[in-house]
Design a protein around this motif. Structure first.
Motif, mmCIF file in Angstrom:
data_model
loop_
_atom_site.group_PDB
_atom_site.id
_atom_site.type_symbol
_atom_site.label_atom_id
_atom_site.label_comp_id
_atom_site.label_asym_id
_atom_site.label_seq_id
_atom_site.Cartn_x
_atom_site.Cartn_y
_atom_site.Cartn_z
ATOM 1 N N TYR A 32 0.177 14.115 -8.469
ATOM 2 C CA TYR A 32 1.362 13.274 -8.424
ATOM 3 C C TYR A 32 1.045 11.961 -7.710
ATOM 4 C CZ TYR A 32 4.353 16.971 -10.175
ATOM 5 O OH TYR A 32 4.946 17.921 -10.971
ATOM 6 N N TYR A 33 1.480 10.875 -8.345
ATOM 7 C CA TYR A 33 1.207 9.540 -7.831
ATOM 8 C C TYR A 33 2.507 8.784 -7.596
ATOM 9 C CZ TYR A 33 -3.499 10.392 -9.649
ATOM 10 O OH TYR A 33 -4.738 10.927 -9.914
ATOM 11 N N CYS A 34 2.502 7.984 -6.564
ATOM 12 C CA CYS A 34 3.588 7.069 -6.279
ATOM 13 C C CYS A 34 3.199 5.696 -6.826
ATOM 14 C CB CYS A 34 3.792 7.019 -4.762
ATOM 15 S SG CYS A 34 5.020 5.864 -4.174
ATOM 16 N N GLY A 43 -0.583 4.789 -5.346
ATOM 17 C CA GLY A 43 -1.159 5.549 -4.252
ATOM 18 C C GLY A 43 -2.355 6.335 -4.742
ATOM 19 N N GLN A 44 -2.945 7.102 -3.851
ATOM 20 C CA GLN A 44 -4.157 7.847 -4.183
ATOM 21 C C GLN A 44 -3.859 9.212 -4.819
ATOM 22 O OE1 GLN A 44 -2.760 7.936 -1.243
ATOM 23 N NE2 GLN A 44 -2.821 10.116 -0.702
ATOM 24 N N GLY A 45 -2.628 9.641 -4.732
ATOM 25 C CA GLY A 45 -2.225 10.887 -5.367
ATOM 26 C C GLY A 45 -2.214 12.068 -4.423
ATOM 27 N N LEU A 52 8.911 21.907 -3.114
ATOM 28 C CA LEU A 52 8.048 21.025 -2.346
ATOM 29 C C LEU A 52 8.731 19.673 -2.244
ATOM 30 C CD1 LEU A 52 4.402 21.512 -3.727
ATOM 31 C CD2 LEU A 52 5.184 22.000 -1.405
ATOM 32 N N ARG A 53 8.423 18.950 -1.172
ATOM 33 C CA ARG A 53 8.905 17.577 -1.056
ATOM 34 C C ARG A 53 7.710 16.657 -0.861
ATOM 35 N NH1 ARG A 53 12.848 14.466 3.248
ATOM 36 N NH2 ARG A 53 11.000 14.670 4.593
ATOM 37 N N LEU A 54 7.558 15.733 -1.792
ATOM 38 C CA LEU A 54 6.499 14.744 -1.688
ATOM 39 C C LEU A 54 7.019 13.504 -0.985
ATOM 40 C CD1 LEU A 54 4.960 14.929 -5.278
ATOM 41 C CD2 LEU A 54 4.492 16.371 -3.281
ATOM 42 N N SER A 55 6.134 12.865 -0.239
ATOM 43 C CA SER A 55 6.480 11.622 0.447
ATOM 44 C C SER A 55 5.509 10.531 0.027
ATOM 45 C CB SER A 55 6.395 11.812 1.971
ATOM 46 O OG SER A 55 7.296 12.786 2.413
ATOM 47 N N CYS A 56 6.009 9.320 -0.002
ATOM 48 C CA CYS A 56 5.179 8.162 -0.314
ATOM 49 C C CYS A 56 5.513 7.082 0.713
ATOM 50 C CB CYS A 56 5.454 7.655 -1.719
ATOM 51 S SG CYS A 56 4.660 6.077 -2.106
ATOM 52 N N ALA A 57 4.637 6.944 1.696
ATOM 53 C CA ALA A 57 4.839 5.944 2.740
ATOM 54 C C ALA A 57 4.340 4.594 2.251
ATOM 55 C CB ALA A 57 4.108 6.361 4.012
ATOM 56 N N ALA A 58 5.206 3.609 2.271
ATOM 57 C CA ALA A 58 4.848 2.281 1.776
ATOM 58 C C ALA A 58 4.684 1.305 2.926
ATOM 59 C CB ALA A 58 5.925 1.774 0.823
ATOM 60 N N SER A 59 3.705 0.437 2.800
ATOM 61 C CA SER A 59 3.560 -0.679 3.731
ATOM 62 C C SER A 59 3.711 -1.951 2.925
ATOM 63 C CB SER A 59 2.198 -0.635 4.427
ATOM 64 O OG SER A 59 1.154 -0.753 3.481
ATOM 65 N N GLN A 92 0.854 -1.188 0.000
ATOM 66 C CA GLN A 92 0.000 0.000 0.000
ATOM 67 C C GLN A 92 0.885 1.231 0.000
ATOM 68 O OE1 GLN A 92 -2.640 -0.624 3.396
ATOM 69 N NE2 GLN A 92 -4.244 -1.310 1.999
ATOM 70 N N LEU A 93 0.477 2.234 -0.764
ATOM 71 C CA LEU A 93 1.254 3.457 -0.922
ATOM 72 C C LEU A 93 0.381 4.651 -0.569
ATOM 73 C CD1 LEU A 93 2.769 2.561 -4.420
ATOM 74 C CD2 LEU A 93 3.850 2.239 -2.191
ATOM 75 N N VAL A 94 0.922 5.554 0.248
ATOM 76 C CA VAL A 94 0.174 6.742 0.654
ATOM 77 C C VAL A 94 1.050 7.973 0.444
ATOM 78 C CG1 VAL A 94 -1.019 7.923 2.522
ATOM 79 C CG2 VAL A 94 -1.139 5.420 2.343
ATOM 80 N N GLU A 95 0.630 8.845 -0.466
ATOM 81 C CA GLU A 95 1.394 10.057 -0.757
ATOM 82 C C GLU A 95 0.964 11.197 0.156
ATOM 83 O OE1 GLU A 95 0.374 8.292 -4.928
ATOM 84 O OE2 GLU A 95 -0.619 8.580 -2.989
ATOM 85 N N SER A 96 1.879 12.133 0.343
ATOM 86 C CA SER A 96 1.582 13.372 1.070
ATOM 87 C C SER A 96 2.586 14.423 0.644
ATOM 88 C CB SER A 96 1.663 13.141 2.588
ATOM 89 O OG SER A 96 2.955 12.735 2.963
ATOM 90 N N GLY A 97 2.318 15.659 1.035
ATOM 91 C CA GLY A 97 3.277 16.726 0.788
ATOM 92 C C GLY A 97 2.926 17.676 -0.331
ATOM 93 N N GLY A 98 1.845 17.406 -1.031
ATOM 94 C CA GLY A 98 1.452 18.315 -2.093
ATOM 95 C C GLY A 98 0.961 19.634 -1.544
ATOM 96 N N GLY A 99 0.763 20.591 -2.428
ATOM 97 C CA GLY A 99 0.267 21.901 -2.005
ATOM 98 C C GLY A 99 0.326 22.889 -3.133
ATOM 99 N N SER A 100 0.078 24.137 -2.779
ATOM 100 C CA SER A 100 0.105 25.238 -3.744
ATOM 101 C C SER A 100 1.293 26.133 -3.438
ATOM 102 C CB SER A 100 -1.196 26.042 -3.667
ATOM 103 O OG SER A 100 -2.302 25.252 -4.029
ATOM 104 N N VAL A 101 2.124 26.349 -4.448
ATOM 105 C CA VAL A 101 3.311 27.184 -4.283
ATOM 106 C C VAL A 101 3.441 28.109 -5.482
ATOM 107 C CG1 VAL A 101 4.555 25.494 -2.884
ATOM 108 C CG2 VAL A 101 4.837 25.490 -5.367
ATOM 109 N N GLN A 102 4.343 29.068 -5.369
ATOM 110 C CA GLN A 102 4.639 29.962 -6.483
ATOM 111 C C GLN A 102 5.805 29.390 -7.289
ATOM 112 O OE1 GLN A 102 4.437 34.113 -5.960
ATOM 113 N NE2 GLN A 102 2.275 33.683 -5.582
ATOM 114 N N ALA A 103 5.885 29.807 -8.521
ATOM 115 C CA ALA A 103 6.983 29.366 -9.383
ATOM 116 C C ALA A 103 8.324 29.697 -8.729
ATOM 117 C CB ALA A 103 6.876 30.046 -10.742
#
Length: 125
Positions: free
Chosen positions: A93-95, A116-118, A18-25, A3-14
């Motif tokens: 973004y998907y893992c 993951g769910q994105g 950002l750092r995305l994480s994908c926690a795996a079980s 199972q994969l769970v992503e996190s870390g997305g958001g809204s930023v300026q150019a």
């Protein structure tokens, strides 16, 4: 089962980061793991992938030099450090994880076994 769970997305300026994480079980140490993205109205594209045992990494041309994929084996977590973000990086973004046999140039974009769910990344100009 993985199972994969992503996190870390958001809204930023150019230009920001950002750092995305994908926690795996589950057991992923011999899997090829990667990041993909899909913008509205566009096809899904491979962003980066890595094979943990060999420390091999692959990147799409559009992110090479700006994004870095890495993995924390103890936490069983995959990361995507995204620097110098551009509006065209806006996407969901998907893992993904699949057999390590796919972790070669030209084949890593075919990872498809586990997803993951994105997490949404939005970059404004």
């Amino acid at each position: 089962q993985v199972q994969l769970v992503e996190s870390g997305g958001g809204s930023v300026q150019a230009g920001q980061s950002l750092r995305l994480s994908c926690a795996a079980s589950g057991y992923t140490f011999t899997y090829c793991m990667g990041w993909f993205r899909q913008a509205p109205g566009k096809e899904r594209e491979g962003v980066a992938a890595m094979y943990p045992l060999g420390n091999w990494t692959y990147y799409s041309d559009s992110v090479k030099g700006r994004f870095t994929i890495s993995r924390d084996s103890i936490k069983n977590t995959l990361y995507l450090q995204m620097n110098s973000l551009k509006p065209e990086d806006t996407a969901m973004y998907y893992c993904a994880a699949d057999t390590g046999a796919l972790c070669y140039p030209g084949s890593w974009t075919r990872l498809d076994r586990y997803w993951g769910q994105g997490t949404q990344v939005t970059v404004s100009s």
